[in-house]
Design a protein around this motif. Structure first.
Motif, PDB file in Angstrom:
ATOM      1  N   ILE A 286      34.400  37.698  43.491  1.00 57.00           N
ATOM      2  CA  ILE A 286      35.525  37.434  42.579  1.00 57.00           C
ATOM      3  C   ILE A 286      36.436  38.662  42.519  1.00 57.00           C
ATOM      4  CG2 ILE A 286      36.217  36.814  40.221  1.00 57.00           C
ATOM      5  CD1 ILE A 286      33.424  35.561  39.865  1.00 57.00           C
ATOM      6  N   ILE A 287      35.831  39.833  42.395  1.00 55.75           N
ATOM      7  CA  ILE A 287      36.617  41.061  42.268  1.00 55.75           C
ATOM      8  C   ILE A 287      37.504  41.260  43.494  1.00 55.75           C
ATOM      9  CG2 ILE A 287      36.408  43.588  42.266  1.00 55.75           C
ATOM     10  CD1 ILE A 287      33.875  43.094  40.413  1.00 55.75           C
ATOM     11  N   LYS A 288      36.922  41.058  44.685  1.00 55.74           N
ATOM     12  CA  LYS A 288      37.703  41.220  45.924  1.00 55.74           C
ATOM     13  C   LYS A 288      38.833  40.212  45.976  1.00 55.74           C
ATOM     14  CE  LYS A 288      34.344  43.059  49.107  1.00 55.74           C
ATOM     15  NZ  LYS A 288      33.285  42.336  49.811  1.00 55.74           N
ATOM     16  N   GLU A 289      38.541  38.974  45.532  1.00 55.17           N
ATOM     17  CA  GLU A 289      39.548  37.926  45.581  1.00 55.17           C
ATOM     18  C   GLU A 289      40.707  38.223  44.614  1.00 55.17           C
ATOM     19  OE1 GLU A 289      39.750  35.219  47.471  1.00 55.17           O
ATOM     20  OE2 GLU A 289      41.510  34.388  46.434  1.00 55.17           O
ATOM     21  N   ILE A 290      40.390  38.725  43.436  1.00 58.98           N
ATOM     22  CA  ILE A 290      41.408  38.881  42.395  1.00 58.98           C
ATOM     23  C   ILE A 290      42.150  40.217  42.506  1.00 58.98           C
ATOM     24  CG2 ILE A 290      41.836  38.954  39.888  1.00 58.98           C
ATOM     25  CD1 ILE A 290      40.916  36.184  41.020  1.00 58.98           C
ATOM     26  N   TRP A 291      41.394  41.296  42.687  1.00 58.19           N
ATOM     27  CA  TRP A 291      42.035  42.613  42.693  1.00 58.19           C
ATOM     28  C   TRP A 291      42.171  43.219  44.097  1.00 58.19           C
ATOM     29  CZ3 TRP A 291      38.641  41.478  38.510  1.00 58.19           C
ATOM     30  CH2 TRP A 291      39.294  41.361  37.273  1.00 58.19           C
ATOM     31  N   GLY A 292      41.420  42.639  45.056  1.00 55.91           N
ATOM     32  CA  GLY A 292      41.533  43.126  46.430  1.00 55.91           C
ATOM     33  C   GLY A 292      40.715  44.369  46.728  1.00 55.91           C
ATOM     34  N   TYR A 293      40.235  45.012  45.702  1.00 61.48           N
ATOM     35  CA  TYR A 293      39.417  46.214  45.898  1.00 61.48           C
ATOM     36  C   TYR A 293      38.423  46.250  44.757  1.00 61.48           C
ATOM     37  CZ  TYR A 293      42.131  47.943  41.991  1.00 61.48           C
ATOM     38  OH  TYR A 293      42.692  48.070  40.752  1.00 61.48           O
ATOM     39  N   SER A 294      37.391  47.078  44.866  1.00 61.16           N
ATOM     40  CA  SER A 294      36.510  47.240  43.715  1.00 61.16           C
ATOM     41  C   SER A 294      36.250  48.716  43.469  1.00 61.16           C
ATOM     42  CB  SER A 294      35.198  46.476  43.936  1.00 61.16           C
ATOM     43  OG  SER A 294      34.409  47.124  44.901  1.00 61.16           O
ATOM     44  N   ASP A 295      36.200  49.085  42.226  1.00 59.12           N
ATOM     45  CA  ASP A 295      35.836  50.453  41.858  1.00 59.12           C
ATOM     46  C   ASP A 295      34.811  50.388  40.734  1.00 59.12           C
ATOM     47  OD1 ASP A 295      37.209  49.999  39.436  1.00 59.12           O
ATOM     48  OD2 ASP A 295      39.101  50.680  40.326  1.00 59.12           O
ATOM     49  N   SER A 296      34.468  51.504  40.192  1.00 60.05           N
ATOM     50  CA  SER A 296      33.377  51.549  39.213  1.00 60.05           C
ATOM     51  C   SER A 296      33.673  50.707  37.971  1.00 60.05           C
ATOM     52  CB  SER A 296      33.098  52.993  38.815  1.00 60.05           C
ATOM     53  OG  SER A 296      34.290  53.579  38.330  1.00 60.05           O
ATOM     54  N   GLY A 297      34.978  50.521  37.659  1.00 61.79           N
ATOM     55  CA  GLY A 297      35.311  49.768  36.453  1.00 61.79           C
ATOM     56  C   GLY A 297      35.482  48.276  36.683  1.00 61.79           C
ATOM     57  N   SER A 298      35.352  47.830  37.933  1.00 63.94           N
ATOM     58  CA  SER A 298      35.711  46.443  38.267  1.00 63.94           C
ATOM     59  C   SER A 298      34.861  45.410  37.544  1.00 63.94           C
ATOM     60  CB  SER A 298      35.576  46.214  39.771  1.00 63.94           C
ATOM     61  OG  SER A 298      36.535  46.964  40.453  1.00 63.94           O
ATOM     62  N   ILE A 299      33.553  45.635  37.509  1.00 68.65           N
ATOM     63  CA  ILE A 299      32.679  44.622  36.899  1.00 68.65           C
ATOM     64  C   ILE A 299      32.974  44.501  35.411  1.00 68.65           C
ATOM     65  CG2 ILE A 299      30.277  44.114  36.252  1.00 68.65           C
ATOM     66  CD1 ILE A 299      29.425  44.632  39.012  1.00 68.65           C
ATOM     67  N   LYS A 300      33.185  45.637  34.778  1.00 71.29           N
ATOM     68  CA  LYS A 300      33.532  45.649  33.352  1.00 71.29           C
ATOM     69  C   LYS A 300      34.830  44.851  33.137  1.00 71.29           C
ATOM     70  CE  LYS A 300      32.897  46.647  29.211  1.00 71.29           C
ATOM     71  NZ  LYS A 300      31.878  45.800  28.632  1.00 71.29           N
ATOM     72  N   LYS A 301      35.822  45.145  33.981  1.00 68.72           N
ATOM     73  CA  LYS A 301      37.127  44.484  33.897  1.00 68.72           C
ATOM     74  C   LYS A 301      36.951  42.968  34.052  1.00 68.72           C
ATOM     75  CE  LYS A 301      40.068  45.717  37.156  1.00 68.72           C
ATOM     76  NZ  LYS A 301      40.986  46.515  37.984  1.00 68.72           N
ATOM     77  N   LEU A 302      36.132  42.574  35.016  1.00 67.90           N
ATOM     78  CA  LEU A 302      35.881  41.155  35.242  1.00 67.90           C
ATOM     79  C   LEU A 302      35.194  40.528  34.024  1.00 67.90           C
ATOM     80  CD1 LEU A 302      35.712  38.601  36.994  1.00 67.90           C
ATOM     81  CD2 LEU A 302      33.612  39.495  37.998  1.00 67.90           C
ATOM     82  N   GLN A 303      34.202  41.246  33.482  1.00 65.81           N
ATOM     83  CA  GLN A 303      33.461  40.704  32.339  1.00 65.81           C
ATOM     84  C   GLN A 303      34.352  40.511  31.125  1.00 65.81           C
ATOM     85  OE1 GLN A 303      30.271  43.551  32.353  1.00 65.81           O
ATOM     86  NE2 GLN A 303      28.831  42.137  33.337  1.00 65.81           N
ATOM     87  N   VAL A 304      35.276  41.460  30.915  1.00 68.52           N
ATOM     88  CA  VAL A 304      36.207  41.344  29.785  1.00 68.52           C
ATOM     89  C   VAL A 304      37.084  40.111  29.973  1.00 68.52           C
ATOM     90  CG1 VAL A 304      38.200  42.414  28.657  1.00 68.52           C
ATOM     91  CG2 VAL A 304      36.192  43.804  29.235  1.00 68.52           C
ATOM     92  N   ASN A 305      37.616  39.948  31.186  1.00 70.65           N
ATOM     93  CA  ASN A 305      38.445  38.779  31.464  1.00 70.65           C
ATOM     94  C   ASN A 305      37.654  37.484  31.302  1.00 70.65           C
ATOM     95  OD1 ASN A 305      41.349  39.194  32.514  1.00 70.65           O
ATOM     96  ND2 ASN A 305      40.224  40.873  33.459  1.00 70.65           N
ATOM     97  N   MET A 306      36.421  37.492  31.791  1.00 69.12           N
ATOM     98  CA  MET A 306      35.600  36.286  31.703  1.00 69.12           C
ATOM     99  C   MET A 306      35.298  35.933  30.251  1.00 69.12           C
ATOM    100  SD  MET A 306      35.117  34.814  34.547  1.00 69.12           S
ATOM    101  CE  MET A 306      34.044  33.645  33.754  1.00 69.12           C
ATOM    102  N   ALA A 307      35.023  36.949  29.452  1.00 71.24           N
ATOM    103  CA  ALA A 307      34.742  36.698  28.031  1.00 71.24           C
ATOM    104  C   ALA A 307      35.945  36.010  27.391  1.00 71.24           C
ATOM    105  CB  ALA A 307      34.412  38.002  27.324  1.00 71.24           C
ATOM    106  N   ASN A 308      37.149  36.493  27.723  1.00 67.03           N
ATOM    107  CA  ASN A 308      38.363  35.880  27.172  1.00 67.03           C
ATOM    108  C   ASN A 308      38.545  34.449  27.667  1.00 67.03           C
ATOM    109  OD1 ASN A 308      39.059  38.128  25.688  1.00 67.03           O
ATOM    110  ND2 ASN A 308      40.239  39.038  27.354  1.00 67.03           N
ATOM    111  N   ILE A 309      38.313  34.248  28.948  1.00 69.63           N
ATOM    112  CA  ILE A 309      38.474  32.903  29.509  1.00 69.63           C
ATOM    113  C   ILE A 309      37.511  31.937  28.823  1.00 69.63           C
ATOM    114  CG2 ILE A 309      38.128  31.474  31.568  1.00 69.63           C
ATOM    115  CD1 ILE A 309      38.942  33.964  33.237  1.00 69.63           C
ATOM    116  N   ARG A 310      36.248  32.365  28.709  1.00 68.24           N
ATOM    117  CA  ARG A 310      35.246  31.482  28.123  1.00 68.24           C
ATOM    118  C   ARG A 310      35.582  31.157  26.666  1.00 68.24           C
ATOM    119  NH1 ARG A 310      29.958  31.783  30.779  1.00 68.24           N
ATOM    120  NH2 ARG A 310      28.977  32.293  28.815  1.00 68.24           N
ATOM    121  N   LYS A 311      36.101  32.167  25.958  1.00 67.96           N
ATOM    122  CA  LYS A 311      36.470  31.949  24.565  1.00 67.96           C
ATOM    123  C   LYS A 311      37.607  30.928  24.486  1.00 67.96           C
ATOM    124  CE  LYS A 311      37.931  35.545  22.384  1.00 67.96           C
ATOM    125  NZ  LYS A 311      37.848  36.959  21.993  1.00 67.96           N
ATOM    126  N   LYS A 312      38.611  31.132  25.354  1.00 70.17           N
ATOM    127  CA  LYS A 312      39.762  30.227  25.336  1.00 70.17           C
ATOM    128  C   LYS A 312      39.374  28.804  25.750  1.00 70.17           C
ATOM    129  CE  LYS A 312      43.213  33.826  26.038  1.00 70.17           C
ATOM    130  NZ  LYS A 312      44.245  34.399  26.921  1.00 70.17           N
TER     131      LYS A 312
END
Ligand code: CA
Length: 230
Positions: free
Chosen positions: A183-209
């Motif tokens: 997912i990270i590669k598809e959305i941001w094209g790269y991954s770094d140390s903060g990527s999973i956190k960033k994804l989890q935050v977005n996912m939490a928002n999506i699931r809430k919405k």
């Protein structure tokens, strides 16, 4: 099942292979048993099955190798069967294009539910044809790819650009477990140390919405430590 699905079972444990064969036949499928890597590869090429159940630990090779071979020219659903509890193996298999995994020991009901779900999803994707301007619909959730709009029971859900991209990507892979990395590669094209956190935050928002509630059947399932499944 109406159409008689042909299912290749690559598993060196005689009893497990037999058991899976019996379960599949009871469900109206045709089971094609293979006991090792080379036999599995040969039967894959000669039978072109509708689905493959693939053990990772084979006497003459790694099931991952067979998955690689299959994915060179086919999107046939593959359910990985693994005795290993190590998540790295599952993640590797999913990243290489496996659709799902079941950890041994498994319950018959669980395995068959996964098989049915994988066959259903495969049929859905062939039917939909994957048009980029099409519409995705699932239990009241509608995604209009052309307009980049999301609705639940006809009410529009407001998502950020990134949230929409993630949801839209998951919907195109619906039924499959998609790993964090994919997912990270598809959305941001790269991954770094903060990527999973960033994804989890977005996912939490999506699931809430999307109105996710713990313990209920939600549109997106969290596969802990591995990824997400729509
Ligand atoms: Ca084995």
């Amino acid at each position: 099942m109406s159409h008689k699905y042909k299912i290749l079972v690559v598993e060196d444990d005689y009893h497990i292979n037999n058991l899976i064969g019996t379960l599949l036949e009871a469900d109206g499928c045709q089971a094609v048993p293979a006991r090792n890597f080379s036999n599995g590869k040969m039967l894959y090429l000669s039978h072109r099955p509708d689905l493959i159940i693939l053990d990772l630990g084979l006497p003459d090779g790694d099931g991952i190798g067979l998955l690689r071979e299959v994915r060179k020219d086919s999107l046939v659903p593959v359910i990985v069967l693994s005795a290993r509890v190590d998540e790295a193996d599952k993640v590797e298999a999913l990243d290489l294009g496996a659709n799902d995994y079941v950890t041994k020991p498994f319950s018959s009901a669980e395995l068959m539910a996964r098989v049915r779900s994988a066959l259903r999803t495969a049929a859905l994707h062939t039917g939909a044809g994957g048009s980029p301007d099409g519409v995705f619909a699932l239990d009241g959730l509608v995604i209009d790819y052309g307009a980049r709009q999301v609705f639940i029971d006809q009410a529009e859900i407001r998502l950020t650009h990134t949230e929409y991209d993630i949801l839209s990507y998951l919907s195109r892979c619906s039924g499959k477990v998609v790993t964090y990395n994919t997912i990270i590669k598809e959305i941001w094209g790269y991954s770094d140390s903060g990527s999973i956190k960033k994804l989890q935050v977005n996912m939490a928002n999506i699931r809430k919405k999307l109105g996710a509630e713990p313990g209920k059947k939600n549109y997106i399932q969290n596969e802990l430590g591995i990824g997400y499944r729509m």
